[in-house]
Design a protein around this motif. Structure first.
Motif, PDB file in Angstrom:
ATOM      1  N   ASN A 111       4.645  32.756  92.639  1.00 53.50           N
ATOM      2  CA  ASN A 111       3.654  32.106  93.499  1.00 53.50           C
ATOM      3  C   ASN A 111       2.769  33.216  94.050  1.00 53.50           C
ATOM      4  O   ASN A 111       3.193  34.000  94.907  1.00 53.50           O
ATOM      5  CB  ASN A 111       4.355  31.342  94.629  1.00 53.50           C
ATOM      6  N   LEU A 112       1.561  33.316  93.521  1.00 55.08           N
ATOM      7  CA  LEU A 112       0.706  34.451  93.838  1.00 55.08           C
ATOM      8  C   LEU A 112       0.198  34.399  95.270  1.00 55.08           C
ATOM      9  O   LEU A 112      -0.004  35.439  95.901  1.00 55.08           O
ATOM     10  CB  LEU A 112      -0.466  34.495  92.852  1.00 55.08           C
ATOM     11  N   ASP A 113      -0.019  33.197  95.804  1.00 51.43           N
ATOM     12  CA  ASP A 113      -0.451  33.080  97.198  1.00 51.43           C
ATOM     13  C   ASP A 113       0.618  33.634  98.141  1.00 51.43           C
ATOM     14  O   ASP A 113       0.321  34.361  99.075  1.00 51.43           O
ATOM     15  CB  ASP A 113      -0.723  31.611  97.554  1.00 51.43           C
ATOM     16  N   ALA A 114       1.860  33.274  97.881  1.00 58.49           N
ATOM     17  CA  ALA A 114       2.962  33.655  98.759  1.00 58.49           C
ATOM     18  C   ALA A 114       3.552  35.021  98.420  1.00 58.49           C
ATOM     19  O   ALA A 114       4.351  35.542  99.193  1.00 58.49           O
ATOM     20  CB  ALA A 114       4.070  32.594  98.684  1.00 58.49           C
ATOM     21  N   GLN A 115       3.207  35.578  97.257  1.00 61.98           N
ATOM     22  CA  GLN A 115       3.806  36.831  96.761  1.00 61.98           C
ATOM     23  C   GLN A 115       5.325  36.702  96.666  1.00 61.98           C
ATOM     24  O   GLN A 115       6.064  37.602  97.047  1.00 61.98           O
ATOM     25  CB  GLN A 115       3.440  38.016  97.662  1.00 61.98           C
ATOM     26  N   ARG A 116       5.775  35.577  96.097  1.00 63.92           N
ATOM     27  CA  ARG A 116       7.225  35.331  96.027  1.00 63.92           C
ATOM     28  C   ARG A 116       7.595  34.702  94.686  1.00 63.92           C
ATOM     29  O   ARG A 116       6.799  33.931  94.111  1.00 63.92           O
ATOM     30  CB  ARG A 116       7.667  34.397  97.160  1.00 63.92           C
ATOM     31  N   PRO A 117       8.788  35.017  94.184  1.00 71.33           N
ATOM     32  CA  PRO A 117       9.261  34.374  92.958  1.00 71.33           C
ATOM     33  C   PRO A 117       9.703  32.939  93.232  1.00 71.33           C
ATOM     34  O   PRO A 117      10.188  32.620  94.326  1.00 71.33           O
ATOM     35  CB  PRO A 117      10.454  35.238  92.544  1.00 71.33           C
ATOM     36  N   VAL A 118       9.525  32.087  92.232  1.00 74.07           N
ATOM     37  CA  VAL A 118       9.962  30.695  92.307  1.00 74.07           C
ATOM     38  C   VAL A 118      10.846  30.410  91.098  1.00 74.07           C
ATOM     39  O   VAL A 118      10.504  30.795  89.970  1.00 74.07           O
ATOM     40  CB  VAL A 118       8.764  29.727  92.318  1.00 74.07           C
ATOM     41  N   ILE A 119      11.991  29.775  91.317  1.00 75.86           N
ATOM     42  CA  ILE A 119      12.902  29.395  90.240  1.00 75.86           C
ATOM     43  C   ILE A 119      12.808  27.888  90.043  1.00 75.86           C
ATOM     44  O   ILE A 119      13.008  27.117  90.982  1.00 75.86           O
ATOM     45  CB  ILE A 119      14.353  29.803  90.552  1.00 75.86           C
ATOM     46  N   TRP A 120      12.504  27.499  88.814  1.00 79.79           N
ATOM     47  CA  TRP A 120      12.303  26.089  88.479  1.00 79.79           C
ATOM     48  C   TRP A 120      13.531  25.545  87.760  1.00 79.79           C
ATOM     49  O   TRP A 120      14.023  26.146  86.793  1.00 79.79           O
ATOM     50  CB  TRP A 120      11.077  25.926  87.591  1.00 79.79           C
ATOM     51  N   ASN A 121      14.015  24.401  88.213  1.00 77.20           N
ATOM     52  CA  ASN A 121      15.130  23.705  87.580  1.00 77.20           C
ATOM     53  C   ASN A 121      14.550  22.790  86.500  1.00 77.20           C
ATOM     54  O   ASN A 121      14.138  21.657  86.768  1.00 77.20           O
ATOM     55  CB  ASN A 121      15.899  22.892  88.632  1.00 77.20           C
ATOM     56  N   MET A 122      14.507  23.296  85.270  1.00 81.26           N
ATOM     57  CA  MET A 122      13.827  22.584  84.195  1.00 81.26           C
ATOM     58  C   MET A 122      14.556  21.296  83.797  1.00 81.26           C
ATOM     59  O   MET A 122      13.931  20.331  83.329  1.00 81.26           O
ATOM     60  CB  MET A 122      13.665  23.500  82.993  1.00 81.26           C
ATOM     61  N   GLY A 123      15.869  21.270  83.954  1.00 83.59           N
ATOM     62  CA  GLY A 123      16.615  20.048  83.681  1.00 83.59           C
ATOM     63  C   GLY A 123      16.258  18.936  84.643  1.00 83.59           C
ATOM     64  O   GLY A 123      16.167  17.762  84.259  1.00 83.59           O
ATOM     65  N   GLU A 124      16.035  19.309  85.894  1.00 84.42           N
ATOM     66  CA  GLU A 124      15.626  18.320  86.889  1.00 84.42           C
ATOM     67  C   GLU A 124      14.250  17.755  86.550  1.00 84.42           C
ATOM     68  O   GLU A 124      14.015  16.543  86.670  1.00 84.42           O
ATOM     69  CB  GLU A 124      15.613  18.963  88.277  1.00 84.42           C
ATOM     70  N   ILE A 125      13.342  18.607  86.113  1.00 84.99           N
ATOM     71  CA  ILE A 125      12.012  18.141  85.705  1.00 84.99           C
ATOM     72  C   ILE A 125      12.126  17.207  84.503  1.00 84.99           C
ATOM     73  O   ILE A 125      11.531  16.119  84.467  1.00 84.99           O
ATOM     74  CB  ILE A 125      11.106  19.338  85.378  1.00 84.99           C
ATOM     75  N   ALA A 126      12.908  17.626  83.501  1.00 83.15           N
ATOM     76  CA  ALA A 126      13.064  16.812  82.286  1.00 83.15           C
ATOM     77  C   ALA A 126      13.714  15.469  82.571  1.00 83.15           C
ATOM     78  O   ALA A 126      13.425  14.470  81.893  1.00 83.15           O
ATOM     79  CB  ALA A 126      13.887  17.583  81.255  1.00 83.15           C
ATOM     80  N   SER A 127      14.592  15.421  83.572  1.00 85.02           N
ATOM     81  CA  SER A 127      15.323  14.189  83.880  1.00 85.02           C
ATOM     82  C   SER A 127      14.556  13.242  84.786  1.00 85.02           C
ATOM     83  O   SER A 127      14.956  12.082  84.946  1.00 85.02           O
ATOM     84  CB  SER A 127      16.657  14.544  84.565  1.00 85.02           C
ATOM     85  N   SER A 128      13.496  13.741  85.391  1.00 83.67           N
ATOM     86  CA  SER A 128      12.791  12.917  86.356  1.00 83.67           C
ATOM     87  C   SER A 128      12.060  11.766  85.658  1.00 83.67           C
ATOM     88  O   SER A 128      11.789  11.813  84.460  1.00 83.67           O
ATOM     89  CB  SER A 128      11.774  13.767  87.127  1.00 83.67           C
TER      90      SER A 128
END
Length: 407
Positions: free
Chosen positions: A209-226
């Motif tokens: 996240n370039l605005d926040a200067q912080r890493p973000v971890i995405w739960n891809m299984g949660e996205i796929a299951s939504s």
């Protein structure tokens, strides 16, 4: 997927052209205010899709692992000899076109017949492109070989140097890469990811996240299951964001909500903040023990898509050459630091630690920005190592050069 040296040169030219940025129109955006960043703005229809990659509050643990599922169990295997619970991690690093190494290694490991089921798979940048296929197993090795050996530069990106220097978001148009991702990441592919997630397996991809200067971890299984109608679009966008080398490739915008207001986040290459990861650096692996029937034996496999050993090369005494070489060196040592932190996490959890990287004696040189001949050779080298079971060492190279037992 373009070679890192060329990307660094493009990025440097972009920085040098910064004074010209007023010549181009810039699309306005409503960035997330700082106070809301701390409160974690969320995707409106997939609230458990992600978390910060530099913190892991205890009260978020179950929510992140569980997501929208009915239970909070995680997948595991049983050791055939001892019956002990075993959890296998696979962490795939960034590395541009050197991702061909990791793809080849996995294919060779499959053909050896000893490649385990990975219960948790993580990916950054080039590793983010490999990770979903690695997560689904050997049946997708053919696609990995195709992706990393069959495409040319024009199949990935089209240079737009002038646009970038005049204030555009990037020096290359990645519409071809977007088409490639769409070709392989389909609705059917998402259903496969969702089925494995329902079994308790996790696929995690990092962006910055370039605005926040912080890493973000995405739960891809949660996205796929939504049930979100945007699930496929977001899944693809996370992969593209994780591999969006700043200035060279365009950043990705994510619409998020806080209260009833909509905001815009800007995400770029996960390698800006993490070259490789298994979770937030302060995360104690033992915190996950409650999701298993008994405290598991953890086996952590790290694939560094590139060389860890220093590589001597005389540097031309020009500003661009000096800056390019310096940034490449910075990235190399950032990667070493990330790997050492994972090693310490493994030690603290009494986990097995296995590391592989492109061998120092691989001396074929890149001839152009995206070189199929180079990547085929690197894929085959990775394949040979995976097939032979000689890829792994049990400590970071600065601690020991002793070769680990083969797989």
């Amino acid at each position: 997927m373009v070679q890192i040296k060329q990307l660094l040169r493009l990025a440097i030219f972009a920085l040098l052209g910064g004074s010209m940025s007023g010549c181009a129109a810039i699309t306005p955006r409503l960035a997330v205010p700082n106070g809301i960043v701390a409160a974690k703005a969320f995707l409106p229809d997939i609230p458990y899709a992600r978390l910060w990659g530099d913190e892991f509050p205890a009260d978020n643990l179950t929510r992140f692992v569980r997501g929208s599922r009915a239970n909070a169990t995680l997948a595991y295997s049983r050791d055939r000899r001892t019956g002990r619970t075993v959890v296998n991690f696979l962490a795939l690093s960034g590395g541009g076109g050197d991702g061909a190494f990791g793809a080849g290694l996995l294919a060779g490991w499959s053909d050896r017949g000893t490649r385990p089921v990975f219960h948790i798979v993580t990916g950054v940048s080039a590793g983010a492109i490999i990770a979903p296929f690695a997560f689904l197993g050997a049946k997708h090795d053919r696609e990995l070989r195709e992706i990393w050996t069959q495409y040319k530069a024009q199949d990935v990106a089209v240079a737009q140097i002038l646009t970038g220097l005049l204030g555009g978001a990037s020096l290359a148009d990645t519409a071809p890469l977007e088409k490639l991702v769409a070709k392989y990441v389909t609705k059917r592919f998402l259903r496969e990811i969702a089925r494995e997630y329902a079994k308790g397996r996790l696929l995690l991809i990092a962006t910055t996240n370039l605005d926040a200067q912080r890493p973000v971890i995405w739960n891809m299984g949660e996205i796929a299951s939504s049930r979100s109608p945007r699930a496929l679009q977001i899944f693809r966008k996370v992969i593209l964001a994780s591999s969006a080398v700043p200035a060279a490739f365009p950043p990705r915008h994510f619409k998020v909500m806080s209260g009833r207001r909509s905001y815009d986040e800007l995400h770029v290459d996960g390698g800006v903040t993490k070259e490789v990861f298994i979770g937030p650096p302060q995360m104690q692996l033992h915190a996950f023990d409650r999701f298993y029937p008994s405290p598991p034996l953890r086996r952590i496999y790290i694939v560094k898509n590139g060389k860890l050993a220093p590589q001597f090369a005389p540097v031309k005494p020009t500003a661009i050459s000096i800056a390019t070489r310096s940034i490449a060196t910075l990235i190399k040592y950032q990667n070493k630091g990330d790997i050492y932190r994972i090693y310490r996490q493994a030690r603290d959890a009494r986990a097995e630690f296995w590391l592989t990287a492109v061998p120092a004696d691989f001396e074929i040189n890149v001839q152009k920005a995206f070189d199929p001949a180079y990547q085929k050779s690197l894929f085959e080298r990775g394949y040979t190592m995976g097939r032979a079971g000689t890829a792994w060492v049990s400590k970071p190279p600065e601690l020991s050069h002793r070769r680990g037992k083969g797989l």
